[in-house]
Design an enzyme around this catalytic site. Structure first.
Site, PDB file in Angstrom:
ATOM      1  CB  CYS A  69      -0.803  -0.008   1.196  1.00 23.91           C
ATOM      2  SG  CYS A  69      -2.030  -1.436   1.418  1.00 23.91           S
ATOM      3  CB  CYS A 110       0.213   3.899  -4.436  1.00 30.56           C
ATOM      4  SG  CYS A 110       0.276   2.933  -5.779  1.00 30.56           S
ATOM      5  CB  CYS A 156      -5.997  -1.345  -3.078  1.00 30.04           C
ATOM      6  SG  CYS A 156      -6.473   0.500  -3.250  1.00 30.04           S
TER       7      CYS A 156
END
EC number: 2.8.5.2
Length: 266
Positions: free
Chosen positions: A175, A178, A227
């Site tokens: 995570c 980004c 995601c």
């Protein structure tokens, strides 16, 4: 009714999108989002959610008006701003979606497995999304106030932080790849730096959101699932501990910031 709402949402999006053009080298969606803020098409999903809240459904032919989201049976005002939280009646930390799923099963007799095994925007999972839109609207403008004092909340926060930085998948992404630095963008979209409280709040307080690019309303569970998909790694089970842990991590870092729910996204 749902088809009518979807058609209306597409019409609203088209009406806003048609006159808007960007000529600069860097397309900036922030201005577009601001244009939609006062007429967010997510209101159409909120309307459907409000109807679902008071409609008797399921094998038990009951409404959700006695659903306890943490502030007492039937109280939706400000409830989303204090979620996720530990619930003594289940012995679990639950986010908004998993708590609503619990209410649908216990009050209406709608099996959680039907939602967990379902698909986004379809069937009971689609109805759950509309319920989310209804509930979060009643926390718009309220400060996030997630209580992490319970040991199980602390465990979830620690797990969420670990998952946030854990690199996995074919592209070796986390995570944080980004959302771990200032100034990052993907195409026209600014990526908040979730390692900071302000950045975490930018993310947490703007989801769930209406996505202009596909005329869809996405819950936070949907956002997290996508995601993981973009990381090219195993996609999480709906409302699983890993998704709730990430939610606790973001929500707790957002404490004190105002909720902007529902948001508007590219």
């Amino acid at each position: 009714m749902k088809r009518k709402l979807m058609a209306a949402a597409i019409g609203v999006t088209a009406a806003f999108a048609a006159p808007l053009a960007f000529t600069s080298e860097e397309l900036n969606f922030d201005a577009y989002r601001q244009m939609l803020a006062d007429g967010n098409p997510a209101e159409l999903f909120e309307m459907e959610g409000e109807e679902l809240w008071v409609t008797a459904r399921g094998p038990k032919n009951a409404t959700l008006e006695q659903c306890d989201l943490g502030l007492g049976p039937g109280v939706v005002e400000g409830a989303a701003a204090q979620l996720p939280r530990y619930f003594a009646d289940t012995g679990k930390v639950q986010d908004l979606e998993s708590r609503l799923m619990h209410c649908m099963e216990t009050l209406q007799g709608i099996p959680s497995g039907e939602i967990i095994g379902g698909k986004f925007r379809q069937g009971e999972r689609g109805k759950l999304a509309s319920l989310v839109a209804y509930v979060v609207t009643h926390s718009k403008g309220k400060p996030i106030a997630v209580d992490v004092s319970h040991p199980k909340m602390q465990d979830m926060y620690a797990m969420g932080e670990k998952v946030f930085f854990y690199r996995t998948g074919a592209m070796d992404f986390s995570c944080a790849s980004c959302h771990g630095e200032d100034g990052k963008r993907i195409r026209a979209t600014h990526l908040p730096n979730i390692t900071t409280n302000k950045g975490a709040a930018e993310g947490w307080t703007s989801w769930p959101a209406y996505r202009v690019s596909n005329s869809q309303f996405w819950t936070f569970q949907h956002r997290l699932w996508d995601c993981f998909r973009q990381q090219r790694t195993a996609e999480p089970v709906f409302a699983s501990d890993v998704t709730i842990a990430l939610s606790v991590f973001l929500a707790a870092k957002s404490n004190g910031y105002e909720a902007q729910w529902p948001g508007v996204k590219r």
